[in-house]
Design an enzyme around this catalytic site. Structure first.
Site, PDB file in Angstrom:
ATOM      1  NE  ARG A 124      17.311  46.037  24.549  1.00  0.00           N
ATOM      2  CZ  ARG A 124      16.312  46.686  23.953  1.00  0.00           C
ATOM      3  NH1 ARG A 124      15.243  46.999  24.653  1.00  0.00           N
ATOM      4  NH2 ARG A 124      16.392  47.011  22.704  1.00  0.00           N
ATOM      5  CE  LYS A 146      35.787  33.019  30.413  1.00  0.00           C
ATOM      6  NZ  LYS A 146      36.888  32.206  29.875  1.00  0.00           N
ATOM      7  CD  GLU A 188      37.767  22.459  32.637  1.00  0.00           C
ATOM      8  OE1 GLU A 188      38.698  23.172  33.082  1.00  0.00           O
ATOM      9  OE2 GLU A 188      37.259  22.650  31.512  1.00  0.00           O
ATOM     10  CE  LYS A 230      35.027  29.751  36.331  1.00  0.00           C
ATOM     11  NZ  LYS A 230      34.503  29.007  35.213  1.00  0.00           N
ATOM     12  CD  GLU A 240      39.175  34.829  29.862  1.00  0.00           C
ATOM     13  OE1 GLU A 240      38.806  33.818  30.448  1.00  0.00           O
ATOM     14  OE2 GLU A 240      39.183  34.946  28.635  1.00  0.00           O
ATOM     15  NE  ARG A 244      36.371  33.858  34.246  1.00  0.00           N
ATOM     16  CZ  ARG A 244      35.059  33.957  34.294  1.00  0.00           C
ATOM     17  NH1 ARG A 244      34.487  35.104  34.600  1.00  0.00           N
ATOM     18  NH2 ARG A 244      34.292  32.922  34.055  1.00  0.00           N
ATOM     19  CG  ASN A 248      41.179  30.613  29.414  1.00  0.00           C
ATOM     20  OD1 ASN A 248      40.107  30.035  29.504  1.00  0.00           O
ATOM     21  ND2 ASN A 248      41.287  31.931  29.418  1.00  0.00           N
ATOM     22  CG  HIS A 251      40.573  25.773  28.563  1.00  0.00           C
ATOM     23  ND1 HIS A 251      41.172  25.160  29.638  1.00  0.00           N
ATOM     24  CD2 HIS A 251      39.241  25.636  28.767  1.00  0.00           C
ATOM     25  CE1 HIS A 251      40.238  24.689  30.459  1.00  0.00           C
ATOM     26  NE2 HIS A 251      39.057  24.962  29.953  1.00  0.00           N
ATOM     27  CG  HIS A 255      38.572  26.083  23.487  1.00  0.00           C
ATOM     28  ND1 HIS A 255      38.502  27.357  24.002  1.00  0.00           N
ATOM     29  CD2 HIS A 255      37.852  25.302  24.327  1.00  0.00           C
ATOM     30  CE1 HIS A 255      37.772  27.330  25.114  1.00  0.00           C
ATOM     31  NE2 HIS A 255      37.375  26.100  25.327  1.00  0.00           N
ATOM     32  CG  HIS A 267      35.611  21.511  27.464  1.00  0.00           C
ATOM     33  ND1 HIS A 267      36.027  22.591  26.727  1.00  0.00           N
ATOM     34  CD2 HIS A 267      35.875  21.823  28.759  1.00  0.00           C
ATOM     35  CE1 HIS A 267      36.510  23.518  27.538  1.00  0.00           C
ATOM     36  NE2 HIS A 267      36.428  23.074  28.780  1.00  0.00           N
TER      37      HIS A 267
HETATM   38  N1  LIG Z   1      31.315  28.706  30.895  1.00  0.00           N
HETATM   39  C1  LIG Z   1      32.444  28.225  31.332  1.00  0.00           C
HETATM   40  O1  LIG Z   1      33.151  28.848  32.126  1.00  0.00           O
HETATM   41  C2  LIG Z   1      32.881  26.847  30.889  1.00  0.00           C
HETATM   42  C3  LIG Z   1      33.917  26.196  31.555  1.00  0.00           C
HETATM   43  C4  LIG Z   1      34.242  24.897  31.172  1.00  0.00           C
HETATM   44  C5  LIG Z   1      33.548  24.275  30.129  1.00  0.00           C
HETATM   45  N2  LIG Z   1      32.562  24.961  29.496  1.00  0.00           N
HETATM   46  C6  LIG Z   1      31.795  24.330  28.410  1.00  0.00           C
HETATM   47  O2  LIG Z   1      31.136  23.199  28.935  1.00  0.00           O
HETATM   48  C7  LIG Z   1      30.917  22.257  27.875  1.00  0.00           C
HETATM   49  C8  LIG Z   1      31.323  20.896  28.364  1.00  0.00           C
HETATM   50  O3  LIG Z   1      30.576  20.580  29.515  1.00  0.00           O
HETATM   51  P1  LIG Z   1      29.999  19.131  29.791  1.00  0.00           P
HETATM   52  O4  LIG Z   1      31.058  18.125  29.593  1.00  0.00           O
HETATM   53  O5  LIG Z   1      29.288  19.189  31.079  1.00  0.00           O
HETATM   54  O6  LIG Z   1      29.013  18.944  28.531  1.00  0.00           O
HETATM   55  P2  LIG Z   1      27.497  18.496  28.361  1.00  0.00           P
HETATM   56  O7  LIG Z   1      26.579  19.467  28.948  1.00  0.00           O
HETATM   57  O8  LIG Z   1      27.340  18.211  26.911  1.00  0.00           O
HETATM   58  O9  LIG Z   1      27.374  17.128  29.164  1.00  0.00           O
HETATM   59  C9  LIG Z   1      28.034  15.971  28.700  1.00  0.00           C
HETATM   60  C10 LIG Z   1      27.047  14.791  28.516  1.00  0.00           C
HETATM   61  O10 LIG Z   1      26.672  14.316  29.794  1.00  0.00           O
HETATM   62  C11 LIG Z   1      25.235  14.176  29.864  1.00  0.00           C
HETATM   63  N3  LIG Z   1      24.883  14.385  31.259  1.00  0.00           N
HETATM   64  C12 LIG Z   1      24.874  15.549  31.938  1.00  0.00           C
HETATM   65  N4  LIG Z   1      24.605  15.336  33.242  1.00  0.00           N
HETATM   66  C13 LIG Z   1      24.408  14.003  33.379  1.00  0.00           C
HETATM   67  C14 LIG Z   1      24.108  13.158  34.493  1.00  0.00           C
HETATM   68  N5  LIG Z   1      24.016  13.644  35.727  1.00  0.00           N
HETATM   69  N6  LIG Z   1      23.948  11.835  34.276  1.00  0.00           N
HETATM   70  C15 LIG Z   1      24.107  11.326  33.005  1.00  0.00           C
HETATM   71  N7  LIG Z   1      24.412  12.054  31.937  1.00  0.00           N
HETATM   72  C16 LIG Z   1      24.567  13.389  32.117  1.00  0.00           C
HETATM   73  C17 LIG Z   1      24.722  15.221  28.904  1.00  0.00           C
HETATM   74  O11 LIG Z   1      23.423  14.901  28.461  1.00  0.00           O
HETATM   75  C18 LIG Z   1      25.767  15.167  27.783  1.00  0.00           C
HETATM   76  O12 LIG Z   1      25.442  14.117  26.905  1.00  0.00           O
HETATM   77  C19 LIG Z   1      31.710  22.738  26.688  1.00  0.00           C
HETATM   78  O13 LIG Z   1      30.851  23.323  25.750  1.00  0.00           O
HETATM   79  C20 LIG Z   1      32.635  23.792  27.287  1.00  0.00           C
HETATM   80  O14 LIG Z   1      32.982  24.788  26.356  1.00  0.00           O
HETATM   81  C21 LIG Z   1      32.206  26.222  29.852  1.00  0.00           C
END
Ligand SMILES: NC(=O)c1ccc[n+]([C@@H]2O[C@H](COP(=O)([O-])OP(=O)(O)OC[C@H]3O[C@@H](n4cnc5c(N)ncnc54)[C@H](O)[C@@H]3O)[C@@H](O)[C@H]2O)c1
Length: 364
Positions: A124, A146, A188, A230, A240, A244, A248, A251, A255, A267
């Site tokens: 929980r 999020k 971003e 942010k 949101e 907020r 997006n 996005h 998406h 992404h």
């Molecule tokens: N929660 C939110 O507010 C929010 C906002 C934006 C994006 N997102 C989400 O985030 C995700 C995309 O994030 P991302 O691009 O970080 O994805 P990810 O976590 O998959 O990382 C991308 C790749 O980089 C590698 N990696 C990570 N750090 C590294 C480092 N320091 N050195 C070498 N390799 C490294 C990872 O292993 C992976 O293969 C999506 O799922 C998206 O929906 C969420």
């Protein structure tokens, strides 16, 4: 090390610090031991980040006397699903994790979103700390609470709002980040410039070459600035309900493109294409000047991000996916549009035909 405080409604319970700096792992460990006491800590990473930084973080946490374990799962968006959540929950139970356990998300947005989700539902809810290692995660996904996983029908369709108890963004992680992943983070950053900060947009236009070389002179300021933007938005609208939603920008279509490509479009790439589409829609609807659309497109291309939608994607198969967007109201597709760079608004009631036209134009 710089520090930004996120003040939320339930101030004492939910507020937390975002700490930003370079080579701060040892200091992170000390702060965690002092300010975030727990019976045990479980670092959760994907296999790629785990092999790069898992041991280093583990040693730093053990050196300050903490009881730490590590869980890994396969890297990539394909892991962002309910099976990974169940797998992590089982591993936590095997480690005898309980409500005195603090989870630590070490990784990019995928790791942060999954670990935040697990933390919000395991027993929980247990506390969690974000240690973002990609540029996307440092400027965006680690902040704001999020959490979630994808369903086959679309992105982030299962999730919660659940704030971390601390965020530590160490720029030294970015040194091993592949260029394509770094560019995803730039998408971003461009978004923040387009919706809130014309001055930062200008800095990006003027210094993209140095930024792409990860010059700390620009990078630290950019990460800090994005976190400030942010946090200011999240403080006003944590769940949101209104403001907020401007985060997006790019996005809605982004998406849908990620989903339809089965995540071969990342992404950041989806957001880049979505921002171009949103700018073009804004222009076609008479809100945005043509030269501002061109500036947005030029900046996206200079960051090494795509400007064209693959020809094989049928425009009319994308529209139903836009209707899956969590931000829709009833049947109306909403887009974040621009009146000018730095001045966004939510545009409802957009003709699907106009969206299809923009998509088709972006294939050329
Ligand atoms: N929660 C939110 O507010 C929010 C906002 C934006 C994006 N997102 C989400 O985030 C995700 C995309 O994030 P991302 O691009 O970080 O994805 P990810 O976590 O998959 O990382 C991308 C790749 O980089 C590698 N990696 C990570 N750090 C590294 C480092 N320091 N050195 C070498 N390799 C490294 C990872 O292993 C992976 O293969 C999506 O799922 C998206 O929906 C969420």
């Amino acid at each position: 090390m710089r520090s930004i405080k996120v003040n939320l409604d339930k101030k004492v319970l939910s507020s937390y610090e975002i700490r930003i700096g370079k080579d701060i792992i040892d200091r992170m460990a000390l702060i965690i031991a002092k300010n975030h006491k727990a019976g045990r800590y479980v670092v959760i990473a994907d296999n790629c980040v785990g092999s790069l930084y898992g041991q280093k973080l583990l040693s730093s946490l053990k050196d300050v006397g903490l009881n730490v374990h590590v869980i890994e799962f396969p890297a990539g968006e394909a892991s962002k699903n309910i099976n990974t959540v169940l797998d992590i929950a089982e591993k936590l139970l095997k480690l005898e994790a309980d409500r005195e356990t603090c989870l630590i998300a070490l990784g990019g947005g995928v790791v942060g979103d999954i670990v935040g989700f697990v933390a919000s539902i395991f027993m929980r809810c247990v506390p969690y700390i974000q240690i973002p290692t990609t540029l996307i995660a440092q400027v965006d996904s680690s902040i704001g609470g999020k959490t979630g996983v994808d369903l086959p029908h679309g992105k982030n369709l299962l999730g919660t709002f659940y704030q971390p108890c601390a965020v530590f963004a160490d720029l030294s992680f970015l040194e091993t980040l592949p260029e394509k992943e770094f560019n995803n983070g730039l998408a971003e950053i461009i978004k923040y410039g387009a919706i809130d900060d014309e001055k930062m947009f200008h800095t990006l236009e003027n210094h993209m070459d140095a930024i792409k070389l990860k010059d700390p002179k620009y990078l630290l300021g950019l990460v800090e600035n994005c976190c400030q933007i942010k946090k200011s938005i999240v403080e006003i609208d944590e769940k949101e309900q209104g403001l907020r939603r401007i985060l997006n920008f790019g996005h809605t279509l982004g998406h849908a493109l990620e989903t339809i490509s089965q995540y071969t479009i990342t992404h950041g790439e989806g957001v880049a294409l979505g921002m171009i589409a949103a700018a073009r829609l804004s222009e076609k609807m008479g809100y945005l000047e043509g030269n501002e659309t061109k500036r947005i497109e030029a900046l996206i291309l200079s960051a090494g991000l795509p400007g064209k939608i693959p020809k094989s994607f049928a425009g009319d198969s994308i529209i139903p996916l836009l209707r899956m967007d969590k931000k829709k109201k009833g049947d109306i597709i909403h887009f974040v549009l621009l009146k000018k760079i730095g001045m966004p608004f939510i545009g409802g009631n957009i003709e699907p035909k106009l969206i299809t036209t923009v998509i088709e134009e972006m294939k050329k």
